[in-house]
Design an enzyme around this catalytic site. Structure first.
Site, short mmCIF file in Angstrom:
data_model
loop_
_atom_site.label_atom_id
_atom_site.label_comp_id
_atom_site.label_asym_id
_atom_site.label_seq_id
_atom_site.Cartn_x
_atom_site.Cartn_y
_atom_site.Cartn_z
N ASP A 63 0.84 -1.20 0.00
CA ASP A 63 0.00 0.00 0.00
C ASP A 63 0.87 1.25 0.00
OD1 ASP A 63 -2.64 -0.77 0.01
OD2 ASP A 63 -3.09 0.09 1.97
N PHE A 76 7.82 2.48 -0.48
CA PHE A 76 8.76 2.66 0.64
C PHE A 76 9.40 4.04 0.71
CE2 PHE A 76 8.81 -2.00 -0.12
CZ PHE A 76 8.31 -2.40 1.10
#
Length: 235
Positions: A63, A76
């Site tokens: 996500d 990230f």
């Protein structure tokens, strides 16, 4: 997704499919009611920063970050000036232990993306403060098509799969031509169960060199004051 990227013709069938139109209508409706991350212009940032022709590594997230100013379209990654999320802190710990890259002063991974590291999330949008809120709406079908397209590349690609969700995508990858590096997720909940010590960065470069491809420079240049100021603007 703008036509300027070389991904456009490759993903044309997906972009024209009824499910994708429904997905875009869903995201637009969500934006009309509440805050959605990342901003509209950054949803496809991974595909714009890393052209199909240059992909040599694919790192798969799940996500987008769901906190203020965090998500900007690369898994990230956060912009300079944004505090590092815990998973990224752990990635930087492993990066230093693996290839000696000292912890940078920010968490923006644009430099990796520009070298051919596709930083792809399985889901490309999320409600503010609500993890997984846009899962199961169609993004996974689209990003599976991205993975399948990378799998079709003739040149060997390194797929880095962290965590159970990412590792399920192994079925989409031809391991006779490509390399998979997998481990536990860098999340604080699982990093000590196999992420730390997995050496994904050196292993990826070893695989690239063995295939006759340029290794990735995993170092992260220091941020500039302008970048920090831009990231501090309200999302």
């Amino acid at each position: 997704m703008a036509a300027k990227t070389d991904w456009n013709p490759i993903l044309r069938a997906e972009l024209d499919a009824p499910y994708f139109r429904e997905l875009q209508q869903f995201v637009a409706a969500e934006r009309s009611r509440q805050r959605i991350y990342p901003p509209p212009g950054e949803v496809f940032a991974a595909l714009h920063l890393t052209p199909y022709a240059s992909v040599k590594v694919l790192i798969l997230g799940q996500d987008p970050y769901h906190g203020v100013n965090q998500a900007h379209g690369l898994c990230f990654s956060v912009r300079p000036g944004v505090p590092l999320p815990p998973s990224l802190e752990n990635i930087f710990t492993e990066l230093e232990n693996d290839v000696g890259v000292q912890r940078p002063d920010h968490g923006c991974l644009d430099g990796w993306a520009r070298q051919g590291v596709l930083l792809l999330n399985a889901t490309l949008t999320v409600r503010a403060g609500q993890a997984a809120s846009h899962q199961g709406k169609g993004w996974e079908r689209f990003t599976d098509a991205v993975i399948e397209a990378v799998n079709r590349k003739e040149e060997p690609v390194v797929f880095i799969l962290w965590g159970a969700s990412a590792r399920k995508k192994k079925a989409l990858i031809d391991t006779s031509r490509h390399v998979i590096i997998e481990s536990a997720h860098p999340s604080p909940l699982s990093a000590r169960n196999g992420f730390f010590g997995s050496r994904p960065f050196s292993r990826a470069n070893q695989a690239l060199v063995a295939a006759g491809r340029e290794p990735v420079d995993w170092s992260i240049p220091a941020s500039t004051p302008a970048e920090v100021t831009a990231a501090a603007a309200p999302a």
